[in-house]
Design a protein around this motif. Structure first.
Motif, PDB file in Angstrom:
ATOM      1  N   ALA A 235      49.666  -6.344 -26.076  1.00  0.00           N
ATOM      2  CA  ALA A 235      49.449  -6.547 -24.643  1.00  0.00           C
ATOM      3  C   ALA A 235      48.530  -5.430 -24.171  1.00  0.00           C
ATOM      4  O   ALA A 235      48.453  -4.362 -24.790  1.00  0.00           O
ATOM      5  CB  ALA A 235      50.767  -6.521 -23.873  1.00  0.00           C
ATOM      6  N   VAL A 236      47.808  -5.686 -23.085  1.00  0.00           N
ATOM      7  CA  VAL A 236      46.928  -4.673 -22.495  1.00  0.00           C
ATOM      8  C   VAL A 236      47.359  -4.470 -21.050  1.00  0.00           C
ATOM      9  O   VAL A 236      47.530  -5.437 -20.294  1.00  0.00           O
ATOM     10  CB  VAL A 236      45.453  -5.082 -22.578  1.00  0.00           C
ATOM     11  CG1 VAL A 236      44.562  -4.029 -21.905  1.00  0.00           C
ATOM     12  CG2 VAL A 236      45.027  -5.265 -24.037  1.00  0.00           C
ATOM     13  N   VAL A 237      47.538  -3.199 -20.664  1.00  0.00           N
ATOM     14  CA  VAL A 237      48.122  -2.834 -19.379  1.00  0.00           C
ATOM     15  C   VAL A 237      47.166  -1.933 -18.612  1.00  0.00           C
ATOM     16  O   VAL A 237      46.489  -1.083 -19.197  1.00  0.00           O
ATOM     17  CB  VAL A 237      49.461  -2.093 -19.592  1.00  0.00           C
ATOM     18  CG1 VAL A 237      50.080  -1.682 -18.261  1.00  0.00           C
ATOM     19  CG2 VAL A 237      50.441  -2.949 -20.408  1.00  0.00           C
ATOM     20  N   ARG A 238      47.116  -2.120 -17.308  1.00  0.00           N
ATOM     21  CA  ARG A 238      46.443  -1.170 -16.412  1.00  0.00           C
ATOM     22  C   ARG A 238      47.519  -0.460 -15.617  1.00  0.00           C
ATOM     23  O   ARG A 238      48.334  -1.101 -14.944  1.00  0.00           O
ATOM     24  CB  ARG A 238      45.472  -1.889 -15.486  1.00  0.00           C
ATOM     25  CG  ARG A 238      44.699  -0.950 -14.547  1.00  0.00           C
ATOM     26  CD  ARG A 238      43.579  -1.678 -13.840  1.00  0.00           C
ATOM     27  NE  ARG A 238      44.081  -2.846 -13.136  1.00  0.00           N
ATOM     28  CZ  ARG A 238      43.381  -3.975 -12.964  1.00  0.00           C
ATOM     29  NH1 ARG A 238      42.160  -4.089 -13.433  1.00  0.00           N
ATOM     30  NH2 ARG A 238      43.908  -4.994 -12.306  1.00  0.00           N
ATOM     31  N   ASP A 239      47.555   0.871 -15.703  1.00  0.00           N
ATOM     32  CA  ASP A 239      48.612   1.602 -15.011  1.00  0.00           C
ATOM     33  C   ASP A 239      48.356   1.630 -13.508  1.00  0.00           C
ATOM     34  O   ASP A 239      47.304   1.167 -13.034  1.00  0.00           O
ATOM     35  CB  ASP A 239      48.794   3.000 -15.619  1.00  0.00           C
ATOM     36  CG  ASP A 239      47.697   4.007 -15.259  1.00  0.00           C
ATOM     37  OD1 ASP A 239      46.948   3.800 -14.293  1.00  0.00           O
ATOM     38  OD2 ASP A 239      47.607   5.039 -15.968  1.00  0.00           O
ATOM     39  N   PRO A 240      49.301   2.114 -12.692  1.00  0.00           N
ATOM     40  CA  PRO A 240      49.141   2.036 -11.231  1.00  0.00           C
ATOM     41  C   PRO A 240      47.929   2.776 -10.693  1.00  0.00           C
ATOM     42  O   PRO A 240      47.438   2.445  -9.608  1.00  0.00           O
ATOM     43  CB  PRO A 240      50.440   2.667 -10.709  1.00  0.00           C
ATOM     44  CG  PRO A 240      51.443   2.391 -11.782  1.00  0.00           C
ATOM     45  CD  PRO A 240      50.677   2.544 -13.057  1.00  0.00           C
ATOM     46  N   GLN A 241      47.407   3.763 -11.431  1.00  0.00           N
ATOM     47  CA  GLN A 241      46.216   4.479 -10.984  1.00  0.00           C
ATOM     48  C   GLN A 241      44.919   3.849 -11.515  1.00  0.00           C
ATOM     49  O   GLN A 241      43.831   4.229 -11.098  1.00  0.00           O
ATOM     50  CB  GLN A 241      46.284   5.951 -11.413  1.00  0.00           C
ATOM     51  CG  GLN A 241      47.250   6.803 -10.601  1.00  0.00           C
ATOM     52  CD  GLN A 241      48.684   6.441 -10.877  1.00  0.00           C
ATOM     53  OE1 GLN A 241      49.121   6.378 -12.035  1.00  0.00           O
ATOM     54  NE2 GLN A 241      49.439   6.181  -9.828  1.00  0.00           N
ATOM     55  N   GLY A 242      45.038   2.916 -12.459  1.00  0.00           N
ATOM     56  CA  GLY A 242      43.862   2.193 -12.927  1.00  0.00           C
ATOM     57  C   GLY A 242      43.462   2.437 -14.364  1.00  0.00           C
ATOM     58  O   GLY A 242      42.483   1.839 -14.845  1.00  0.00           O
ATOM     59  N   ALA A 243      44.151   3.303 -15.103  1.00  0.00           N
ATOM     60  CA  ALA A 243      43.822   3.558 -16.503  1.00  0.00           C
ATOM     61  C   ALA A 243      44.367   2.424 -17.383  1.00  0.00           C
ATOM     62  O   ALA A 243      45.469   1.929 -17.166  1.00  0.00           O
ATOM     63  CB  ALA A 243      44.397   4.897 -16.946  1.00  0.00           C
ATOM     64  N   VAL A 244      43.581   2.038 -18.388  1.00  0.00           N
ATOM     65  CA  VAL A 244      43.913   0.892 -19.229  1.00  0.00           C
ATOM     66  C   VAL A 244      44.295   1.360 -20.631  1.00  0.00           C
ATOM     67  O   VAL A 244      43.670   2.264 -21.200  1.00  0.00           O
ATOM     68  CB  VAL A 244      42.726  -0.080 -19.296  1.00  0.00           C
ATOM     69  CG1 VAL A 244      43.036  -1.262 -20.219  1.00  0.00           C
ATOM     70  CG2 VAL A 244      42.373  -0.586 -17.896  1.00  0.00           C
ATOM     71  N   PHE A 245      45.329   0.744 -21.199  1.00  0.00           N
ATOM     72  CA  PHE A 245      45.769   1.035 -22.557  1.00  0.00           C
ATOM     73  C   PHE A 245      46.398  -0.219 -23.138  1.00  0.00           C
ATOM     74  O   PHE A 245      46.704  -1.179 -22.420  1.00  0.00           O
ATOM     75  CB  PHE A 245      46.780   2.191 -22.572  1.00  0.00           C
ATOM     76  CG  PHE A 245      48.036   1.895 -21.794  1.00  0.00           C
ATOM     77  CD1 PHE A 245      49.182   1.441 -22.435  1.00  0.00           C
ATOM     78  CD2 PHE A 245      48.077   2.053 -20.412  1.00  0.00           C
ATOM     79  CE1 PHE A 245      50.337   1.148 -21.709  1.00  0.00           C
ATOM     80  CE2 PHE A 245      49.227   1.764 -19.678  1.00  0.00           C
ATOM     81  CZ  PHE A 245      50.360   1.316 -20.335  1.00  0.00           C
ATOM     82  N   GLY A 246      46.576  -0.211 -24.446  1.00  0.00           N
ATOM     83  CA  GLY A 246      47.222  -1.331 -25.102  1.00  0.00           C
ATOM     84  C   GLY A 246      48.552  -0.922 -25.699  1.00  0.00           C
ATOM     85  O   GLY A 246      48.824   0.262 -25.908  1.00  0.00           O
ATOM     86  N   VAL A 247      49.392  -1.902 -25.964  1.00  0.00           N
ATOM     87  CA  VAL A 247      50.623  -1.687 -26.709  1.00  0.00           C
ATOM     88  C   VAL A 247      50.702  -2.750 -27.797  1.00  0.00           C
ATOM     89  O   VAL A 247      50.126  -3.834 -27.675  1.00  0.00           O
ATOM     90  CB  VAL A 247      51.885  -1.746 -25.821  1.00  0.00           C
ATOM     91  CG1 VAL A 247      51.864  -0.627 -24.791  1.00  0.00           C
ATOM     92  CG2 VAL A 247      52.027  -3.094 -25.134  1.00  0.00           C
ATOM     93  N   TYR A 248      51.410  -2.416 -28.871  1.00  0.00           N
ATOM     94  CA  TYR A 248      51.614  -3.376 -29.951  1.00  0.00           C
ATOM     95  C   TYR A 248      52.982  -3.135 -30.557  1.00  0.00           C
ATOM     96  O   TYR A 248      53.554  -2.052 -30.410  1.00  0.00           O
ATOM     97  CB  TYR A 248      50.518  -3.270 -31.017  1.00  0.00           C
ATOM     98  CG  TYR A 248      50.680  -2.080 -31.924  1.00  0.00           C
ATOM     99  CD1 TYR A 248      51.258  -2.231 -33.180  1.00  0.00           C
ATOM    100  CD2 TYR A 248      50.287  -0.809 -31.529  1.00  0.00           C
ATOM    101  CE1 TYR A 248      51.441  -1.153 -34.020  1.00  0.00           C
ATOM    102  CE2 TYR A 248      50.463   0.281 -32.347  1.00  0.00           C
ATOM    103  CZ  TYR A 248      51.033   0.108 -33.603  1.00  0.00           C
ATOM    104  OH  TYR A 248      51.220   1.198 -34.419  1.00  0.00           O
ATOM    105  N   ARG A 249      53.485  -4.137 -31.220  1.00  0.00           N
ATOM    106  CA  ARG A 249      54.830  -4.029 -31.801  1.00  0.00           C
ATOM    107  C   ARG A 249      54.797  -3.118 -33.019  1.00  0.00           C
ATOM    108  O   ARG A 249      54.027  -3.323 -33.956  1.00  0.00           O
ATOM    109  CB  ARG A 249      55.336  -5.411 -32.207  1.00  0.00           C
ATOM    110  CG  ARG A 249      56.772  -5.450 -32.715  1.00  0.00           C
ATOM    111  CD  ARG A 249      57.201  -6.880 -32.983  1.00  0.00           C
ATOM    112  NE  ARG A 249      56.291  -7.517 -33.932  1.00  0.00           N
ATOM    113  CZ  ARG A 249      56.073  -8.830 -33.978  1.00  0.00           C
ATOM    114  NH1 ARG A 249      56.658  -9.638 -33.113  1.00  0.00           N
ATOM    115  NH2 ARG A 249      55.244  -9.336 -34.867  1.00  0.00           N
TER     116      ARG A 249
END
Length: 257
Positions: A235-249
């Motif tokens: 999944a790819v997430v944008r945090d509340p301030q706008g920075a983007v990162f991914g997560v994986y199992r």
């Protein structure tokens, strides 16, 4: 990724530059179980290190310049920050910050590749880089998102000595064949207005649960939990301030690409 410790040329650290460090600490602590410690020295500028138990896994810091967008930066370990920065500029990259010393910890430089994707070099001294990789809450994959596929495939191996596992759709970066990341071309499902960037992927035990926690904490899902062709769940997430990162199992790094 197959790398389990900082090695020359490989990813060794991730750092968030954010407009609101306290809010970011709360968000990522809830998401990954991090324990955050802020360096009390005034000259450290609020630099905050995130731990999993006693292992250092990432850092959070205020943005360096007014108007700078919040973003995650990936650092790559080198033996000679000055020499590697010079090699990068000769290859068409741009030097943005440094090279400069960070107390007794090491020496770093911030650069942009020829397409504009920002990354850092880290010449470790007292601090080599992250203590943990691939486990839930720690870095497990890095991805270059760019519209300049062929220049990137020439630039990074030339500057950092990477090997490339070839693919028509998703080439993978490695050190002596030990892959730690990949290259996603913008025309492969990424909107053309997205600027070139490095995207860190952090391992988690449950992608669906992490995505739900991110949303409840004010984050946005740019890519909801998705099973991709390699067998990974990401999944790819944008945090509340706008920075983007991914997560994986966690455990999916044993899958190809």
């Amino acid at each position: 990724m197959k790398l389990t410790a900082p090695v020359p040329g490989g990813p060794c650290w991730i750092e968030l530059s954010t407009s609101d460090v306290p809010a970011a600490k709360s968000f990522y602590t809830a998401l990954f179980g991090w324990r955050c410690e802020t360096d009390p020295r005034e000259e450290a500028g609020g630099y905050t290190v995130a731990h999993l138990r006693e292992d250092r896994v990432a850092a959070l810091s205020p943005v360096y310049q007014p108007g700078q967008p919040p973003a995650w930066t990936v650092s790559f370990a080198v033996d000679d920050a000055d020499g590697t920065a010079g090699k990068a500029t000769e290859a068409g990259g741009s030097l943005l910050v440094g090279p400069m010393d960070v107390f007794e910890e090491g020496r770093f430089a911030v650069l942009a590749d020829p397409s504009g994707a920002v990354f850092s070099l880290w010449q470790g001294r007292a601090f080599a880089g992250a203590d943990l990789f691939n486990e839930p809450g720690a870095l497990g994959w890095t991805e270059l998102v760019t519209h300049a596929r062929e220049p990137a495939l020439a630039f990074y191996p030339g500057v950092l000595g990477w090997t490339v596992t070839p693919s028509d759709t998703y080439p993978q970066w490695g050190i002596d064949g030990e892959d730690f990341g990949g290259l996603l071309a913008v025309d492969e499902g990424v909107p053309s207005e997205v600027p070139p960037h490095w995207l860190p992927y952090i391992a988690v035990a449950d992608v669906d649960a992490t995505a739900a926690t991110a949303q409840s904490g004010g984050g946005d899902l740019l890519m909801p939990p998705t099973d991709i062709a390699s067998g990974r769940t990401i999944a790819v997430v944008r945090d509340p301030q706008g920075a983007v990162f991914g997560v994986y199992r966690a455990g999916d790094e044993n899958q190809a690409g």
